[in-house]
Design a protein around this motif. Sequence first.
Motif, PDB file in Angstrom:
ATOM      1  N   ASN A   6       0.854  -1.177   0.000  1.00  0.00           N
ATOM      2  CA  ASN A   6       0.000   0.000   0.000  1.00  0.00           C
ATOM      3  C   ASN A   6       0.894   1.232   0.000  1.00  0.00           C
ATOM      4  O   ASN A   6       1.642   1.468   0.943  1.00  0.00           O
ATOM      5  CB  ASN A   6      -0.896  -0.023   1.245  1.00  0.00           C
ATOM      6  CG  ASN A   6      -1.902   1.097   1.248  1.00  0.00           C
ATOM      7  OD1 ASN A   6      -1.876   1.975   0.395  1.00  0.00           O
ATOM      8  ND2 ASN A   6      -2.785   1.088   2.210  1.00  0.00           N
ATOM      9  N   SER A   8      -0.190   4.429  -0.100  1.00  0.00           N
ATOM     10  CA  SER A   8      -1.146   5.535   0.040  1.00  0.00           C
ATOM     11  C   SER A   8      -0.477   6.774   0.637  1.00  0.00           C
ATOM     12  O   SER A   8       0.571   6.702   1.272  1.00  0.00           O
ATOM     13  CB  SER A   8      -2.321   5.110   0.913  1.00  0.00           C
ATOM     14  OG  SER A   8      -1.878   4.847   2.223  1.00  0.00           O
ATOM     15  N   GLY A   9      -1.111   7.896   0.419  1.00  0.00           N
ATOM     16  CA  GLY A   9      -0.631   9.154   0.959  1.00  0.00           C
ATOM     17  C   GLY A   9       0.476   9.792   0.152  1.00  0.00           C
ATOM     18  O   GLY A   9       1.042  10.796   0.562  1.00  0.00           O
ATOM     19  N   ALA A  14       2.861   8.171  -6.573  1.00  0.00           N
ATOM     20  CA  ALA A  14       2.942   6.774  -6.139  1.00  0.00           C
ATOM     21  C   ALA A  14       2.755   5.824  -7.320  1.00  0.00           C
ATOM     22  O   ALA A  14       3.208   4.681  -7.265  1.00  0.00           O
ATOM     23  CB  ALA A  14       1.894   6.492  -5.059  1.00  0.00           C
ATOM     24  N   SER A  15       2.108   6.264  -8.385  1.00  0.00           N
ATOM     25  CA  SER A  15       1.918   5.409  -9.564  1.00  0.00           C
ATOM     26  C   SER A  15       3.259   5.005 -10.167  1.00  0.00           C
ATOM     27  O   SER A  15       3.461   3.857 -10.542  1.00  0.00           O
ATOM     28  CB  SER A  15       1.090   6.129 -10.627  1.00  0.00           C
ATOM     29  OG  SER A  15      -0.179   6.431 -10.136  1.00  0.00           O
ATOM     30  N   SER A  39      -4.096   2.462  -9.214  1.00  0.00           N
ATOM     31  CA  SER A  39      -3.719   3.793  -8.751  1.00  0.00           C
ATOM     32  C   SER A  39      -4.924   4.725  -8.823  1.00  0.00           C
ATOM     33  O   SER A  39      -5.635   4.738  -9.827  1.00  0.00           O
ATOM     34  CB  SER A  39      -2.578   4.329  -9.614  1.00  0.00           C
ATOM     35  OG  SER A  39      -2.243   5.629  -9.210  1.00  0.00           O
ATOM     36  N   THR A  40      -5.136   5.495  -7.763  1.00  0.00           N
ATOM     37  CA  THR A  40      -6.228   6.473  -7.748  1.00  0.00           C
ATOM     38  C   THR A  40      -5.721   7.801  -7.202  1.00  0.00           C
ATOM     39  O   THR A  40      -4.758   7.846  -6.444  1.00  0.00           O
ATOM     40  CB  THR A  40      -7.412   6.005  -6.868  1.00  0.00           C
ATOM     41  OG1 THR A  40      -6.960   5.848  -5.532  1.00  0.00           O
ATOM     42  CG2 THR A  40      -7.994   4.714  -7.373  1.00  0.00           C
ATOM     43  N   GLU A  41      -6.377   8.845  -7.581  1.00  0.00           N
ATOM     44  CA  GLU A  41      -6.089  10.183  -7.068  1.00  0.00           C
ATOM     45  C   GLU A  41      -7.432  10.817  -6.732  1.00  0.00           C
ATOM     46  O   GLU A  41      -8.312  10.907  -7.589  1.00  0.00           O
ATOM     47  CB  GLU A  41      -5.345  11.013  -8.110  1.00  0.00           C
ATOM     48  CG  GLU A  41      -5.030  12.414  -7.678  1.00  0.00           C
ATOM     49  CD  GLU A  41      -3.980  12.485  -6.585  1.00  0.00           C
ATOM     50  OE1 GLU A  41      -4.005  13.469  -5.834  1.00  0.00           O
ATOM     51  OE2 GLU A  41      -3.150  11.579  -6.478  1.00  0.00           O
TER      52      GLU A  41
END
Length: 86
Positions: A6, A8-9, A14-15, A39-41
């Motif tokens: 993970n 995250s943050g 991060a992708s 991947s999400t934003e």
Amino acid sequence: DILSYNLSGMGCGASLLALDLGKNMLQRRRFGGKALIVSTEIITPNLYLGNERGFLLQNTLFRCGGSAMILSNKWMDGSKAWFKLL
């Protein structure tokens, strides 16, 4: 064997880290394997609703979005691939 990481943050950057992590993991795996990267934003929690122009810039530069990709180190999957990581 399923490994889960993970990142995250870290925002959209991060992708790229996830792609590099998936590539490195597949290079070290001897037999054929696959890596799923999602991947999400999401900017909704930080959306600025005021009228000050300086703060509206983040609403135009950053958006909500997502992507998913499957990486593989199987030779046979190469003929079906759209892209190749170098």
